[in-house]
Structure formats: C-alpha cells, structure tokens
Write an enzyme that holds these catalytic residues in place. Structure first.
Site, PDB file in Angstrom:
ATOM      1  N   GLY A  50      56.407  66.588  33.286  1.00 45.69           N
ATOM      2  CA  GLY A  50      56.617  65.678  32.508  1.00 45.69           C
ATOM      3  C   GLY A  50      57.353  64.396  33.257  1.00 45.69           C
ATOM      4  N   GLN A  55      61.808  57.089  35.734  1.00 43.90           N
ATOM      5  CA  GLN A  55      61.863  57.742  37.124  1.00 43.90           C
ATOM      6  C   GLN A  55      60.995  57.318  38.076  1.00 43.90           C
ATOM      7  OE1 GLN A  55      61.176  61.598  34.637  1.00 43.90           O
ATOM      8  NE2 GLN A  55      62.322  62.425  36.237  1.00 43.90           N
ATOM      9  N   CYS A  98      64.351  68.731  36.735  1.00 43.04           N
ATOM     10  CA  CYS A  98      63.663  67.276  36.706  1.00 43.04           C
ATOM     11  C   CYS A  98      63.657  66.972  38.098  1.00 43.04           C
ATOM     12  CB  CYS A  98      65.006  66.695  36.016  1.00 43.04           C
ATOM     13  SG  CYS A  98      64.894  65.070  36.259  1.00 43.04           S
ATOM     14  N   LEU A  99      62.433  66.156  38.078  1.00 43.09           N
ATOM     15  CA  LEU A  99      61.950  65.792  39.474  1.00 43.09           C
ATOM     16  C   LEU A  99      62.941  64.728  39.942  1.00 43.09           C
ATOM     17  CD1 LEU A  99      58.074  65.177  38.507  1.00 43.09           C
ATOM     18  CD2 LEU A  99      59.322  66.867  40.088  1.00 43.09           C
ATOM     19  N   HIS A 140      63.581  66.166  26.538  1.00 47.76           N
ATOM     20  CA  HIS A 140      63.933  66.033  27.993  1.00 47.76           C
ATOM     21  C   HIS A 140      63.553  64.682  28.493  1.00 47.76           C
ATOM     22  CE1 HIS A 140      64.658  67.374  32.477  1.00 47.76           C
ATOM     23  NE2 HIS A 140      64.133  66.101  32.495  1.00 47.76           N
ATOM     24  N   GLU A 141      62.401  64.401  28.235  1.00 43.21           N
ATOM     25  CA  GLU A 141      61.676  63.235  28.758  1.00 43.21           C
ATOM     26  C   GLU A 141      62.230  61.833  27.791  1.00 43.21           C
ATOM     27  OE1 GLU A 141      60.351  62.949  31.214  1.00 43.21           O
ATOM     28  OE2 GLU A 141      59.982  65.172  31.707  1.00 43.21           O
ATOM     29  N   HIS A 144      65.469  60.661  28.883  1.00 46.06           N
ATOM     30  CA  HIS A 144      65.505  59.809  30.006  1.00 46.06           C
ATOM     31  C   HIS A 144      65.362  58.360  29.435  1.00 46.06           C
ATOM     32  CE1 HIS A 144      64.892  61.868  33.665  1.00 46.06           C
ATOM     33  NE2 HIS A 144      64.109  62.791  33.231  1.00 46.06           N
TER      34      HIS A 144
END
Ligand code: ZN
Length: 173
Positions: A50, A55, A98-99, A140-141, A144
C-alpha cells in the site's frame, strides 16, 4: 509511468511532509491517474502492499494498494478521497510495516472490519466492507492522509527507538 522517491522518517524535510494532512481531490483527472500509475509502480518496485500519495511527496487524498500474494495475478486497487463510514468495535492486532519507516515492524491494534466509501481510478463511487489484511491496510494508509504514521500508535519509547533505528540504517547505507 515512473518510479518516485519514497519519503522516509529519517529525513527531517520528508518527515515534515509526511506529517501534513492531505487535501481532497475535486475530480479525478488524467493527472491523478498518472500519479496513481506512478504510485503503483513505485509500490511494486519497493516492494510494498500500500502507498499513500503523501509518501511520494503529493499530499492528496489518494491511495494505491495490491494485496495479491506471491504467485497470484496483480490486483491493483485505487482509492481517492476514502472515508470510513463505519467501523467495528472489535480490535485486532497486526504486525505492520511502512515504506516510509523502512525495516521496522510493530504490532498495532485496529478495528477488524470497516465500511469504506471512495472514488475509484475512474472517479466512480464505491461502497465496500473491508476486513482482514484489507481492513488493516486501508486504515494504515488512511492514517497517512491525516499525517499519522503507524509508529504514532506505539508508545513514545517504541516510536523514538524505531526512528533512531531507521536513521542509523540510513547512515550505514
Ligand atoms: Zn505506511
């Protein structure tokens, strides 16, 4: 399509962007679709499951996701202006990563089922129930989009330790 640089928490300028609240998209245009294509390519290359637009440095309420397992066909999903309409009271733990917080995995508890509403790649409204990994990932996304990272759900000690670890790894790279 192009691979974009993913912002990470060890960089102060990146962190300032990651903390921003993303703004809604008025209408889904070709420009947004090009951004979603780039985000998806960036996510696959990382690899991740995701990615939120912020990001890659674009604080818009856009998310891409693909929950297909290894060996399964790609199943990209696109979310514009996602909203949680309803959530379950039952919390479930999941070890998240997380990236933007590379190589850190910590358990976060979230509602195990949510009902979401969003616009898809073509700007059509979708209403959907999400559970399991889908529920974890969309929440989670969506965090962000509010400038919230999964490590913000941890104790201050654990969060600080995670950021220190990412910084150390970045210096060693
Ligand atoms: Zn993330």
């Amino acid at each position: 399509m192009a691979i974009r640089r993913i912002l990470t928490v060890d960089n102060a300028a990146d962190l300032a962007v990651l903390k921003k609240k993303s703004v809604p998209v008025e209408t889904v245009t070709d420009e947004h679709r090009a951004l979603m294509d780039d985000m998806l390519e960036t996510m696959y290359a990382a690899p991740g499951i995701g990615l939120a637009a912020v990001q890659v440095g674009e604080p818009l309420r856009i998310i891409v996701m693909d929950l297909a397992r290894d060996g399964e066909d790609r199943a990209p999903r696109y979310f514009v202006n996602p909203e949680i309409i309803e959530k379950n009271d039952n919390l479930a733990p999941y070890e998240e990563g997380c990236l933007s917080v590379p190589e850190i995995y910590e358990t976060v508890e979230r509602p195990d089922q949510v009902h979401i509403r969003y616009l898809d790649y073509n700007g059509h409204q979708v209403d959907e129930a999400a559970d399991g990994l889908y529920a974890v990932c969309i929440q989670h996304e969506m965090d962000h989009l509010e400038g919230v990272l999964f490590i913000d759900h941890l104790s201050r000690l654990k969060r600080d330790r995670a950021i220190t670890k990412v910084k150390k790894a970045a210096r060693a790279a």
